[in-house]
Every structure is written in structure tokens, then in C-alpha cells.
Scaffold this active site. Structure first.
Site, mmCIF file in Angstrom:
data_model
loop_
_atom_site.group_PDB
_atom_site.id
_atom_site.type_symbol
_atom_site.label_atom_id
_atom_site.label_comp_id
_atom_site.label_asym_id
_atom_site.label_seq_id
_atom_site.Cartn_x
_atom_site.Cartn_y
_atom_site.Cartn_z
ATOM 1 N N HIS A 169 0.833 -1.210 0.000
ATOM 2 C CA HIS A 169 0.000 0.000 0.000
ATOM 3 C C HIS A 169 0.864 1.254 0.000
ATOM 4 O O HIS A 169 0.684 2.154 -0.836
ATOM 5 C CB HIS A 169 -0.908 -0.025 1.230
ATOM 6 N N GLU A 170 1.789 1.326 0.939
ATOM 7 C CA GLU A 170 2.621 2.526 1.029
ATOM 8 C C GLU A 170 3.523 2.670 -0.185
ATOM 9 O O GLU A 170 3.820 3.788 -0.626
ATOM 10 C CB GLU A 170 3.442 2.508 2.324
ATOM 11 N N HIS A 212 1.709 4.479 -2.868
ATOM 12 C CA HIS A 212 1.836 5.931 -2.716
ATOM 13 C C HIS A 212 3.184 6.404 -3.259
ATOM 14 O O HIS A 212 3.277 7.451 -3.914
ATOM 15 C CB HIS A 212 1.746 6.313 -1.240
ATOM 16 N N HIS A 243 3.258 6.795 -6.914
ATOM 17 C CA HIS A 243 2.538 8.003 -7.319
ATOM 18 C C HIS A 243 3.465 9.215 -7.263
ATOM 19 O O HIS A 243 3.391 10.116 -8.116
ATOM 20 C CB HIS A 243 1.341 8.189 -6.380
#
Length: 669
Positions: A461-462, A465, A468
Site C-alpha cells: 500500500h505505502e 503511494h 505516485h
């Protein structure tokens, strides 16, 4: 002597020279950089030339380089490696930062220049990104109170300053409660726990300088303790301490702080002409209105609650079979759920964990990024702020793309949770700069470090980020990377979690810590089949938190936040054996700052999109379909906030999604 925070950084990739920076450097660097930024703003607002995009919007984008450097370093170490000196500096900086932001918003001459450009926007021949940056800048001034006059203007400044102080106090109180509480265990108390939990408890005892093993409030220890300890009395003590963070009375109690924050937010929204804070906050998000948010949450709440009630009945039967003729309590759920998972899916987390080595899961996240986007990761030997940190250079076709830093282990000086931040964001104006991105997690430290399946999902998940940030390809820093609508920002992160569950990824990287053998096919099938196990519980605890957050911000601010929390939960029929994921006194997402205030729903709004987006890969032929990967980077990961979020998603998928893919993905359809 030159302050290292203000000097030119000649380090590799212009990384902060952490080995030269001391806590004594922060305050003087902060004051100097703040004064410099004020001077830059004064020059822009006082420019005698007629406003144009370059001398106003461009100048604002270019201003504050030293200020950004100082703040990025300070808030990185303050969040991940705090100490009393840094906490005192946070309390000192918070009102000064709020005052500085308020001064910029209230600068009438500066706003006049921005407003003039906005009025003439159709004649300025701006490209798409410039038009977007102008719109966001103009909107930001209005929402910051630039059009307020007199007493309203002064009151807005007071509110912003007070909110900054309260958010800092809330965070530090929570950290203190999490850091100070622990429960000592005897060796007999460890009976029934798997080896990895015993090892973590003993290591925590060493860190706390206790005489033996302890349970702390670190999620990486307390959750497995609640899952595996057969001692109901110890589970109850630990759970109640975990649930009481921020609500223990005394100096670290957050209940009055939360009430004051809610009152100030409501007043701020009404000063700006909005009925409620939720109306103000959601105006700029994809959801747009509180009604739209409530509809999504309630569409999910019904199926989730129904599933949780079925599960609660089964867990109660199991508890009664153990001879405990009591109601199922919150400290029982994880324990009996784990026993049920082992019985029904033949899946034992203690047997699974050796296959989820931290280093191998990092490799897996990197390998997926290589197959999808052509990224390569080269280890760097550079000074960082803590010995646990490690860094990599990120390249594509031999070209430098970014620096990625991972800080993975829990420690008493680190706030709870997991997060991604950019110490430097990608931009091309006024100069080309590549991102420096950091992932911070709270995994239990051991040798080798082993993850739970939830931990592995958090890592992916991290890193979503981080992608991105690293793949951002815009001109202006204000719309770079994760500078997007709050209910869009979780799309890349939650989407990337899907690659953890791709069978070929687990087959390659889920290898046993002792034998090196790959995960057996039978175990792999059990892991994937159990991916939605206990999803009723997980969805209920999350949606309840999101509904409480929304309820706090859609009406008059409550004087008693706990009474209002109870009222909201009773109104939706909260199952008695499940608690909110984040009760109000430790709901840092909502009260540590404005970020997720009236916006905790964002994870679910983004999940609607991530479930639909991954279906695009599956429909195209597989998780690593090159055309879909190219489209994902082109339309979403590279664009940051340079285009409206809904338009970006439509460009990627051709339409906006419905809630059906989310319910299907959670097994709640």
C-alpha cells in the site's frame, strides 16, 4: 558556522546531510527560512508590473525553497524518530506556520493579483496544467479566507493558529500514551503464543528496560497478542489500554482537544459561508457532498454488518465451547477469529509468517514495479536519520528517476501507523528536480524480520503511494505526485495492494526464512482463498469510523464528543463486539490535522476505483498487461493533481465505477 539545513546540499542526489544536522540547527534554520519566504511573498505581492502567470503564479511556485528543505527534514524526523527536543520544536513551530499561512491567504495585494489573472484566464493562453494551477491557487486563496475583511479576517487567523496548536497537542498526547503504556508478562503468560510473538514481546521488554517480556501498544505486537493469547484476562487488559489511548485523563487526554477542534472547524466553515465543515471540506473532493459520502458508506454498511453478525454468532459458539459462557467481547474477536481461520481454512498465521520475510516482500514490491513500469532499484549507502533506514536509487533505462527511502521498524520514538511522504517532490519549474520519497512503517523488528499478511499488504500500500510520487511527471510542484483530491489519493496505494495477491508474485517471493523453499501450492491457495476472511469485521470497524467522522462534521459541533460518538454508533446499530478502528481520542487521521477530517471515507471511495481499475488489468489479459500499465502511468500516476481526478479516471477507464466491484472484492456482494 553555516547551518547545514540552509547550505547547498552537495550530497548524492542532494539528499539532506543527516549526519551533519543536529536538533540545535532546526530553530535557527526555521526562523531564517521563514523570514526569507516572507520576503519572497512581499516581493511577489508588491511587484509593480502588471500580473501575469510567470510573475505571480510561477513566482509563488518557485518561492520557499529553503523553507521546504527545512520543513521536510524536520517533519520527517519529528514523525519517525521523535524526542523531547523535537516535540518542543513542533509545539513552537505549529502556531508560527499557521500564522504564516494565514498571512499569505490574507494578503490582499497578492490575492488581487491572483484574482486579476483568474478574471482574465481565458485570454492568458495557458496550457492545461497552468490553467489547473491557476484555478487551484485562486480557489485556495478563497477557501483560506482571502476575501474576508475586518473582524472575520482576524478571527480566521486566530482559528488557524489555534487549530495548528491543538493538532500538534493531539498527536503528541497520542504518542505519549502509546509510548508509556506496557504490560509486563511472565514466561508463563507467554504460553500458547507463537514463537514470533514471544520474540517480539521479549524484544519490546528489552527496549522498555523491563525485567521480562512485555506487551506494548504497537500494532505489530498488540494485534498478534490479541490473536493468539489464550489468556482472556490479559487480552482484556491489553485491549482496554489500546482502546483508551488519548482518553486516560490527565495531561494526555484528547477528548477536550477533539471537541475544541470540531467547534473551531465549524466556525471556520461558517465564516466562509458554508453550512457545515463537511460541506466546506468535501466541495473540492470527488464526492462533493456529505450526502454522496453517506450513501456510499451506508451502501457498504448493510452487507458488512450482516456478515459481521453472522460471524459474531459463530465466534460466540466457539467461545461457549471453550467453557466461557459470556457475551463475545472486543478482546475475544481476534482470538476466536484466528482459531476459526485455522479450523475453516487450515491457515495458521504462525505457519504463514516465515514465508513473508520483509526483505523478500520489499523485493516483490520492486519486482512488480519493474514489470509494470520498467523501474530498477539500486541500493544506496548514504547517511540517513536512523540506523534502521535504507535507501535506493530508482532508475529507468539507466536514467535517474528518484530516491526511495524505507523506514520499516517500530520503535518508541515513531508515531503509530504507516505513511508515505516526499522529502522533495518532482517538478520541472523553476528547475528540474527529481523526487525523494520515504515509506514509514511499524513492523516488528527481528532477524530475519517477518511480516503478517496485513503487514505485507501495508508495505505494498505505502509503496503504491511512493510510485505516485516517483512517477510524477508534471511541471509545477503544487500539483505533483500525491497532491490530489483526498478521496483520489488512496487509489494508487490501494490498487497496488492487488499485486501482492497475484499468485506468481507469491510463488516467487514468498520463500521460507529458514529453508528458502517457496510457499507450497496448498498454502498459497489457502492464503488467496482466505483473502476476504473476517471482512465483515474489518469493514464494520472502518465504516463505523468513517461515519463518526462524517457525523462529527455535518452538524453543530458536539460539546461531548464521546456522547456524540455513542449516538452515531447506536444509530447505525454498531455490533457490540466490534469497536471503531479509531475511537475519537486516538483518531489521528481526523484530529492531528485537517487532512482526513470529514474525509476518512476516502479509503473506501478510492477502493471503489481500485477494485474497478484492477479489473481493467484482468479484462486485458493479466496483472502485468503492458498496455494497461502504460495507461495507468500515463493517465493517473504521472499526472498528479494537474487534471481533475474524475477526468483522470475516465481517461484511464472510460467511465466512473459503481460500488459493485468493491462489494465483490470484499466478498460482501
Amino acid at each position: 558556522m553555516t547551518n547545514p539545513l540552509l547550505s547547498e546540499w552537495t550530497t548524492p542526489f542532494a539528499l539532506a546531510p543527516f549526519d551533519q544536522i543536529s536538533d540545535a540547527d532546526f530553530a535557527p534554520a526555521f526562523e531564517a527560512a521563514l523570514d526569507a519566504h516572507k520576503a519572497e511573498i512581499a516581493i511577489i505581492s508588491g511587484n509593480p508590473e502588471a500580473p501575469d502567470f510567470e510573475n505571480t503564479i510561477g513566482a509563488l511556485e518557485a518561492a520557499g525553497e529553503d523553507f521546504d528543505k527545512v520543513l521536510s527534514v524536520f517533519y520527517t524526523v519529528a514523525g519517525a524518530d521523535s524526542n523531547p527536543e523535537r516535540e518542543a520544536l513542533q509545539r513552537d513551530f505549529a502556531p508560527k506556520l499557521a500564522a504564516h499561512s494565514a498571512e499569505i491567504s490574507a494578503n490582499k495585494a497578492l490575492f488581487a493579483r491572483v484574482a486579476d489573472l483568474w478574471a482574465r484566464r481565458d485570454t492568458l493562453e495557458l496550457n492545461e496544467e497552468q490553467a489547473r494551477v491557476l484555478m487551484l491557487t485562486h480557489r485556495g486563496f478563497l477557501r483560506g479566507g482571502a476575501a474576508l475583511e475586518g473582524a472575520a479576517d482576524a478571527r480566521m487567523k486566530e482559528i488557524k493558529s489555534r487549530l495548528a496548536v491543538l493538532g500538534t497537542e493531539f498527536t503528541q498526547n497520542l504518542l505519549a500514551d502509546e509510548r508509556d503504556w506496557f504490560m509486563e508478562l511472565t514466561e508463563a503468560d507467554l504460553e500458547g503464543l507463537p514463537g514470533f510473538v514471544m520474540d517480539t514481546a521479549r524484544a519490546a521488554g528489552g527496549e522498555k528496560q523491563a525485567s521480562g517480556p512485555v506487551v506494548t501498544l504497537s500494532r505489530s505486537l498488540i494485534v498478534p497478542f490479541l490473536q493468539f493469547s489464550p489468556r482472556r484476562d490479559l487480552r482484556e487488559t491489553a485491549f482496554k489500554a489500546w482502546a483508551a489511548r488519548g482518553a486516560n485523563g490527565g495531561e494526555t487526554d484528547n477528548r477536550a482537544i477533539a471537541a475544541e477542534i470540531l467547534a473551531l472547524r465549524q466556525e471556520r466553515a461558517q465564516l466562509l459561508g458554508y453550512k457545515t465543515f463537511a460541506d466546506y471540506k468535501l466541495e473540492t473532493e470527488m464526492a462533493k457532498t456529505p450526502d454522496a459520502v453517506e450513501k456510499l458508506l451506508m451502501d457498504v454498511w448493510g452487507p458488512a454488518k450482516a456478515q459481521a453478525e453472522v460471524d459474531a454468532a459463530r465466534l460466540t459458539e466457539m467461545m461457549h465451547a471453550d467453557g466461557i459462557n459470556d457475551d463475545l467481547a472486543p478482546w475475544d474477536w481476534r482470538y476466536y477469529s484466528e482459531k476459526r481461520r485455522k479450523a475453516e481454512h487450515d491457515l495458521d498465521e504462525a505457519a504463514l509468517k516465515p514465508y513473508l520475510q520483509l526483505d523478500r516482500m520489499i523485493e516483490a514490491s520492486f519486482a512488480c514495479a519493474h514489470r509494470l513500469f520498467g523501474l530498477e532499484f539500486k541500493p544506496l549507502d548514504v547517511p540517513l536519520y536512523h540506523a534502521d533506514c535504507r535507501a535506493w536509487e530508482v532508475l529507468r533505462d539507466g536514467k535517474h528517476i528518484a530516491v526511495f527511502i524505507g523506514d520499516y521498524f517500530a520503535r518508541g520514538s515513531k508515531r503509530s501507523g504507516a505513511w508515505c511522504s516526499a522529502m522533495r517532490s518532482q517538478a520541472k519549474y523553476p528547475d528540474h528536480q527529481t523526487p525523494i520519497v520515504i515509506n514509514v512503517c511499524n513492523f516488528a523488528k527481528s532477524d530475519p524480520a517477518l511480516l503478517s499478511y496485513d503487514d505485507a499488504r501495508t508495505l505494498f500500500h505505502e509503496f503504491g503511494h511512493a510510485l505516485h510520487q516517483m512517477l510524477s511527471n508534471v511541471t509545477y510542484e503544487s500539483v505533483s505526485g500525491t497532491s490530489v483530491a483526498r478521496d483520489f489519493v488512496e487509489l494508487p496505494s490501494q490498487l497496488y495492494e492487488h499485486w501482492l495477491e497475484v499468485p506468481e508474485v507469491l510463488k516467487e517471493f514468498a520463500t521460507h526464512a529458514d529453508t528458502g523453499e517457496t510457499m507450497p501450492e496448498a498454502l498459497l491457495e489457502k492464503v488467496l482463498q482466505a483473502a476476504n476472511f473476517d471482512m465483515g469485521f474489518q469493514t464494520v470497524e472502518y465504516v463505523a469510523s468513517a461515519l463518526v467522522d462524517l457525523g462529527f462534521h455535518t452538524g453543530a459541533a458536539p460539546e461531548d464528543v464521546m456522547a456524540r460518538q455513542t449516538e452515531i454508533l447506536n444509530g447505525i446499530g454498531m455490533p457490540q463486539a466490534i469497536r471503531m478502528r479509531h475511537a475519537t481520542p486516538h483518531f489521528a487521521h481526523v484530529f492531528a490535522g485537517d487532512g482526513y477530517s470529514s474525509g476518512y471515507y476516502s479509503y473506501m471511495w478510492s477502493e471503489v476505483m481500485d477494485a474497478d481499475a484492477f479489473e481493467a488489468f484482468e479484462e486485458a489479459g493479466g496483472a502485468f498487461d503492458p498496455q494497461q500499465a502504460k495507461a495507468l502511468e500515463e493517465h493517473i500516476l504521472s499526472k498528479g493533481g494537474s487534471v481533475d481526478a474524475a477526468d483522470l479516471y475516465r481517461r484511464f477507464r472510460g467511465r466512473l465505477p459503481g460500488v459493485e466491484a468493491l462489494l465483490k472484492g470484499r466478498g460482501l456482494a
